[in-house]
Design a protein around this motif. Sequence first.
Motif, PDB file in Angstrom:
ATOM      1  N   ILE A  51       0.810  -1.228   0.000  1.00  0.00           N
ATOM      2  CA  ILE A  51       0.000   0.000   0.000  1.00  0.00           C
ATOM      3  C   ILE A  51       0.843   1.276   0.000  1.00  0.00           C
ATOM      4  N   PHE A  52       2.129   1.126   0.341  1.00  0.00           N
ATOM      5  CA  PHE A  52       3.069   2.253   0.219  1.00  0.00           C
ATOM      6  C   PHE A  52       2.995   2.864  -1.185  1.00  0.00           C
ATOM      7  N   ARG A  53       2.683   2.023  -2.187  1.00  0.00           N
ATOM      8  CA  ARG A  53       2.679   2.469  -3.583  1.00  0.00           C
ATOM      9  C   ARG A  53       1.378   3.145  -4.014  1.00  0.00           C
ATOM     10  N   MET A  54       0.336   3.099  -3.174  1.00  0.00           N
ATOM     11  CA  MET A  54      -0.970   3.602  -3.640  1.00  0.00           C
ATOM     12  C   MET A  54      -0.943   5.091  -4.012  1.00  0.00           C
ATOM     13  N   PRO A  55      -0.289   5.948  -3.194  1.00  0.00           N
ATOM     14  CA  PRO A  55      -0.244   7.355  -3.634  1.00  0.00           C
ATOM     15  C   PRO A  55       0.456   7.511  -4.988  1.00  0.00           C
ATOM     16  N   GLY A  56       1.459   6.680  -5.246  1.00  0.00           N
ATOM     17  CA  GLY A  56       2.178   6.735  -6.531  1.00  0.00           C
ATOM     18  C   GLY A  56       1.298   6.284  -7.685  1.00  0.00           C
ATOM     19  N   TYR A  57       0.494   5.226  -7.457  1.00  0.00           N
ATOM     20  CA  TYR A  57      -0.454   4.795  -8.493  1.00  0.00           C
ATOM     21  C   TYR A  57      -1.412   5.949  -8.813  1.00  0.00           C
ATOM     22  N   VAL A  58      -1.955   6.546  -7.746  1.00  0.00           N
ATOM     23  CA  VAL A  58      -2.971   7.601  -7.935  1.00  0.00           C
ATOM     24  C   VAL A  58      -2.357   8.810  -8.636  1.00  0.00           C
ATOM     25  N   SER A  59      -1.165   9.184  -8.177  1.00  0.00           N
ATOM     26  CA  SER A  59      -0.504  10.343  -8.761  1.00  0.00           C
ATOM     27  C   SER A  59      -0.217  10.113 -10.262  1.00  0.00           C
ATOM     28  N   SER A  60       0.219   8.902 -10.607  1.00  0.00           N
ATOM     29  CA  SER A  60       0.495   8.597 -12.021  1.00  0.00           C
ATOM     30  C   SER A  60      -0.785   8.617 -12.848  1.00  0.00           C
ATOM     31  N   LEU A  61      -1.859   8.069 -12.275  1.00  0.00           N
ATOM     32  CA  LEU A  61      -3.141   8.065 -12.994  1.00  0.00           C
ATOM     33  C   LEU A  61      -3.630   9.496 -13.198  1.00  0.00           C
ATOM     34  N   LYS A  62      -3.528  10.300 -12.143  1.00  0.00           N
ATOM     35  CA  LYS A  62      -4.015  11.692 -12.232  1.00  0.00           C
ATOM     36  C   LYS A  62      -3.210  12.483 -13.257  1.00  0.00           C
ATOM     37  N   SER A  63      -1.939  12.146 -13.405  1.00  0.00           N
ATOM     38  CA  SER A  63      -1.075  12.908 -14.325  1.00  0.00           C
ATOM     39  C   SER A  63      -1.371  12.566 -15.793  1.00  0.00           C
ATOM     40  N   GLY A  64      -2.158  11.508 -16.006  1.00  0.00           N
ATOM     41  CA  GLY A  64      -2.457  11.094 -17.385  1.00  0.00           C
ATOM     42  C   GLY A  64      -1.334  10.278 -18.015  1.00  0.00           C
ATOM     43  N   TRP A  65      -0.347   9.906 -17.215  1.00  0.00           N
ATOM     44  CA  TRP A  65       0.826   9.176 -17.720  1.00  0.00           C
ATOM     45  C   TRP A  65       0.499   7.723 -18.043  1.00  0.00           C
ATOM     46  N   VAL A  66      -0.379   7.124 -17.249  1.00  0.00           N
ATOM     47  CA  VAL A  66      -0.738   5.722 -17.458  1.00  0.00           C
ATOM     48  C   VAL A  66      -2.238   5.629 -17.710  1.00  0.00           C
ATOM     49  N   ASP A  67      -2.627   4.712 -18.599  1.00  0.00           N
ATOM     50  CA  ASP A  67      -4.040   4.576 -18.965  1.00  0.00           C
ATOM     51  C   ASP A  67      -4.669   3.415 -18.182  1.00  0.00           C
ATOM     52  N   GLY A  68      -5.455   3.766 -17.180  1.00  0.00           N
ATOM     53  CA  GLY A  68      -6.097   2.738 -16.349  1.00  0.00           C
ATOM     54  C   GLY A  68      -7.169   1.946 -17.096  1.00  0.00           C
ATOM     55  N   GLU A 319      -4.421 -15.620   9.729  1.00  0.00           N
ATOM     56  CA  GLU A 319      -4.960 -15.806  11.100  1.00  0.00           C
ATOM     57  C   GLU A 319      -5.458 -14.501  11.698  1.00  0.00           C
ATOM     58  N   ALA A 320      -4.606 -13.473  11.596  1.00  0.00           N
ATOM     59  CA  ALA A 320      -4.868 -12.253  12.380  1.00  0.00           C
ATOM     60  C   ALA A 320      -5.269 -11.061  11.533  1.00  0.00           C
ATOM     61  N   GLY A 321      -5.258 -11.216  10.210  1.00  0.00           N
ATOM     62  CA  GLY A 321      -5.501 -10.065   9.333  1.00  0.00           C
ATOM     63  C   GLY A 321      -4.176  -9.397   8.970  1.00  0.00           C
ATOM     64  N   ILE A 322      -4.265  -8.473   8.022  1.00  0.00           N
ATOM     65  CA  ILE A 322      -3.062  -7.772   7.542  1.00  0.00           C
ATOM     66  C   ILE A 322      -2.874  -6.532   8.409  1.00  0.00           C
ATOM     67  N   PRO A 323      -1.707  -6.410   9.064  1.00  0.00           N
ATOM     68  CA  PRO A 323      -1.520  -5.239   9.925  1.00  0.00           C
ATOM     69  C   PRO A 323      -1.300  -3.963   9.106  1.00  0.00           C
ATOM     70  N   LEU A 324      -2.037  -2.920   9.469  1.00  0.00           N
ATOM     71  CA  LEU A 324      -1.860  -1.602   8.829  1.00  0.00           C
ATOM     72  C   LEU A 324      -1.757  -0.576   9.936  1.00  0.00           C
ATOM     73  N   SER A 325      -0.812   0.320   9.833  1.00  0.00           N
ATOM     74  CA  SER A 325      -0.785   1.400  10.826  1.00  0.00           C
ATOM     75  C   SER A 325      -2.041   2.249  10.611  1.00  0.00           C
ATOM     76  N   ALA A 326      -2.494   2.883  11.693  1.00  0.00           N
ATOM     77  CA  ALA A 326      -3.685   3.735  11.573  1.00  0.00           C
ATOM     78  C   ALA A 326      -3.431   4.832  10.547  1.00  0.00           C
ATOM     79  N   LYS A 327      -2.179   5.300  10.503  1.00  0.00           N
ATOM     80  CA  LYS A 327      -1.827   6.364   9.555  1.00  0.00           C
ATOM     81  C   LYS A 327      -2.008   5.873   8.108  1.00  0.00           C
ATOM     82  N   ASN A 328      -1.543   4.673   7.844  1.00  0.00           N
ATOM     83  CA  ASN A 328      -1.690   4.131   6.488  1.00  0.00           C
ATOM     84  C   ASN A 328      -3.150   3.843   6.148  1.00  0.00           C
ATOM     85  N   HIS A 329      -3.895   3.363   7.153  1.00  0.00           N
ATOM     86  CA  HIS A 329      -5.310   3.097   6.916  1.00  0.00           C
ATOM     87  C   HIS A 329      -6.032   4.397   6.577  1.00  0.00           C
TER      88      HIS A 329
END
Length: 338
Positions: A51-68, A319-329
């Motif tokens: 999920i570290f990459r999600m802002p990068g995916y969004v930023s690239s999509l918004k820039s029109g660089w990649v065609d979703g 077993e326990a779910g995927i841990p996410l920091s509250a900040k990342n969530h």
Amino acid sequence: MTTDTIHIGYDDLVSLLERIFTRNGVSSANARILAENCAGCERDGSLSHGIFRMPGYVSSLKSGWVDGQAVPEVEDVGPAFVRVHANGGFTQPAFFAARKRVMEKVRETGVCVLAIRRSHHFSALWPDVEPFADEGFVALTVVNSMACVVPHGGKTAVFGTNPIAFASPRDGTFPFVFDQASSAIAHGDVQIAAREDHDLKPGMGVDSNGQPTTDPKAILNGGALLPFGGHKGNSIALMVEILSAALTGGYFSGEFDWSGHKGAQTPYTGQFFIVIDPDRGGDGSFAHRVSQICDLVLEAGQDRLPGERRHATRAKAAEAGIPLSAKNHEMLLALADG
Ligand code: NDP
Ligand code: PYC
């Protein structure tokens, strides 16, 4: 904002990521593929490509660089050769579009090469090869990225961090899989180190004057990475450029121009695969032989095999779910709803 960690189920994380992709112009079919890929990385502890990459995916999509919305074109170019033109979209949907044909060819001929071009790969590579090994096949893949690696003894960045991943079935347990950059460290890990304000080990990169540095910010701000293992990693990085770009018809890591797309982060390159049926003409002992060599390595004293950390992390998440920091969530919720 709290500092707590939450635990989220894989399916819930996929739904959340899917919402982010579709909200940012990705078709629903492509969004599902990308969300599963990214959630799988987070679940397995491949944190530089989760999920570290999600802002990068969004930023690239918004820039029109990649065609979703891109619809890949699959070309059958030989008894054991498939090409895909990704039409400026992400690599994973292009790969999925060709996967069935590739599997048919491996069953027919024992081997198949897959060459994807004009594609954006922003993730780990193990999700691309592990499923082949789950079905009893050996698979190798390489992808080039964006120029940020100086050739051995060179002065300017030519190579991407150019990873290579390999998967093989073995007896009685999950496949043997390794997945590694051909640079001394992945670019994503340099970004994480810069964000967390900690130094890198020596030997990973140079600053803007070409001087060795352990400061991730100096590497990111005009510096560059080094190939792993000196001239030996250098040749692997060069091979990755040849297979992923020259052979596929994609761009070299230093060849595409994203300067007109502010916020673009996804490398626009190519990806190469070779998939083999290891039991074609053999005596059926392949998976057993792979287990034998893996056991020998462990008996000789290696702590663990590649892939074991990921699978242990995956089992824990089941077993326990995927841990996410509250900040990342909160970051994901903001991308989904903002
Ligand atoms: P790592 O150095 O973290 O790991 C490389 C491989 O070595 C993994 O298979 C890992 O298994 C294994 N491994 C790590 N430590 C040990 C150990 N002590 N004993 C045995 N095996 C070990 O990977 P990188 O930092 O080089 O790359 C990280 C990711 O970045 C990769 O998934 C790669 O695909 C991705 N990447 C993507 C790019 C792109 O353009 N899309 C570009 C560059 C990198 P395990 O996972 O189980 O720890
Ligand atoms: O971590 O080096 C990296 C990387 C490049 C492109 C996607 N990930």
